[in-house]
Design a protein around this motif. Sequence first.
Motif, short mmCIF file in Angstrom:
data_model
loop_
_atom_site.label_atom_id
_atom_site.label_comp_id
_atom_site.label_asym_id
_atom_site.label_seq_id
_atom_site.Cartn_x
_atom_site.Cartn_y
_atom_site.Cartn_z
N SER A 187 34.98 -55.95 31.70
CA SER A 187 33.70 -55.29 31.47
C SER A 187 33.39 -55.18 29.98
O SER A 187 34.28 -54.95 29.16
CB SER A 187 33.73 -53.87 32.07
OG SER A 187 34.00 -53.94 33.45
N GLY A 213 38.25 -52.55 33.33
CA GLY A 213 37.41 -52.51 34.52
C GLY A 213 36.19 -51.66 34.29
O GLY A 213 35.48 -51.83 33.32
N ASP A 214 35.97 -50.69 35.13
CA ASP A 214 34.73 -49.93 35.08
C ASP A 214 34.81 -48.83 34.02
O ASP A 214 35.75 -48.74 33.24
CB ASP A 214 34.40 -49.35 36.46
CG ASP A 214 35.51 -48.44 36.98
OD1 ASP A 214 35.76 -48.48 38.20
OD2 ASP A 214 36.10 -47.68 36.20
N PHE A 215 33.79 -47.97 33.99
CA PHE A 215 33.65 -46.98 32.93
C PHE A 215 34.81 -46.00 32.89
O PHE A 215 35.04 -45.35 31.88
CB PHE A 215 32.35 -46.19 33.11
CG PHE A 215 31.14 -46.93 32.66
CD1 PHE A 215 30.42 -47.72 33.55
CD2 PHE A 215 30.71 -46.86 31.36
CE1 PHE A 215 29.29 -48.40 33.15
CE2 PHE A 215 29.57 -47.54 30.94
CZ PHE A 215 28.87 -48.31 31.83
N SER A 216 35.55 -45.87 33.97
CA SER A 216 36.62 -44.88 33.98
C SER A 216 37.84 -45.34 33.19
O SER A 216 38.72 -44.54 32.90
CB SER A 216 37.03 -44.55 35.42
OG SER A 216 37.36 -45.74 36.11
N TYR A 217 37.86 -46.60 32.82
CA TYR A 217 38.95 -47.10 32.00
C TYR A 217 38.62 -46.88 30.53
O TYR A 217 37.46 -46.77 30.14
CB TYR A 217 39.18 -48.59 32.24
CG TYR A 217 39.81 -48.89 33.57
CD1 TYR A 217 39.03 -49.12 34.69
CD2 TYR A 217 41.19 -48.98 33.71
CE1 TYR A 217 39.61 -49.40 35.92
CE2 TYR A 217 41.78 -49.28 34.92
CZ TYR A 217 40.98 -49.48 36.02
OH TYR A 217 41.53 -49.76 37.23
N GLU A 218 39.65 -46.90 29.70
CA GLU A 218 39.45 -46.76 28.26
C GLU A 218 38.56 -47.89 27.76
O GLU A 218 38.76 -49.05 28.12
CB GLU A 218 40.77 -46.80 27.51
CG GLU A 218 40.62 -46.74 26.00
CD GLU A 218 41.93 -46.69 25.26
OE1 GLU A 218 42.99 -46.66 25.92
OE2 GLU A 218 41.89 -46.66 24.01
N GLN A 219 37.59 -47.52 26.94
CA GLN A 219 36.74 -48.52 26.32
C GLN A 219 37.22 -48.74 24.88
O GLN A 219 37.50 -47.79 24.16
CB GLN A 219 35.28 -48.06 26.33
CG GLN A 219 34.71 -47.98 27.74
CD GLN A 219 33.25 -47.66 27.77
OE1 GLN A 219 32.50 -48.02 26.87
NE2 GLN A 219 32.83 -47.00 28.83
N PHE A 249 36.21 -50.22 21.24
CA PHE A 249 34.97 -50.44 20.51
C PHE A 249 35.16 -51.40 19.34
O PHE A 249 36.20 -51.40 18.67
CB PHE A 249 34.43 -49.12 19.97
CG PHE A 249 33.79 -48.26 21.02
CD1 PHE A 249 34.55 -47.51 21.89
CD2 PHE A 249 32.40 -48.22 21.13
CE1 PHE A 249 33.95 -46.73 22.88
CE2 PHE A 249 31.79 -47.45 22.10
CZ PHE A 249 32.56 -46.69 22.98
#
Lengths: 111, 113
Positions: free
Chosen positions: B31, B96-102, B104
Amino acid sequence: GEDVEQSLFLSVREGDSSVINCTYTDSSSTYLYWYKQEPGAGLQLLTYIFSNMDMKQDQRLTVLLNKKDKHLSLRIADTQTGDSAIYFCAEGTGGYNKLIFGAGTRLAVHP
Amino acid sequence: NAGVTQTPKFQVLKTGQSMTLQCAQDMNHNSMYWYRQDPGMGLRLIYYSASEGTTDKGEVPNGYNVSRLNKREFSLRLESAAPSQTSVYFCASSVGDFSYEQYFGPGTRLTVT
């Protein structure tokens, strides 16, 4: 609607504890996050807490969650000059429901 | 690993000009996201790509288009820049989705005059 609020500025003395507060409105939030942004850089995940937890401790960081009041706090023990940054609170409900970020709290650490 | 890289770091455009902001990640993440950061406001999601071949609108998509070129690259295009698009733009990626660490990138500072 969804909203995340934080105070914009906090000043502490080196060695003291810092407490950064956040309130959110979405009662269905599953995950709550603290991100740190140093000058000129992107955000970096510091820690997160699931909504079924009250507290999470990770070295100098303590996260407290009061789900009833929708209040989240980040405590940094023994604050150092390297902790000077902007701290963002964010909430999410998981999956592809987007994160909602607060405006950020600028932490200034002085000698 | 370089993580998430963005180009350019700075850009000045005149109203009506177009440009593309580039983003690449080398972490094999599924993602990718584009955010904008304005003074006194939190990050706001412009578009995201849950996986290669898909893109979806975020909170503030008007005036932007995106392309998920392949798994690594996710570009953001301003077709006709406006002063209201003056901002700092961040690209992020996650497993994966928003619940995973992003994770930057360092950001692109864009000024539209």
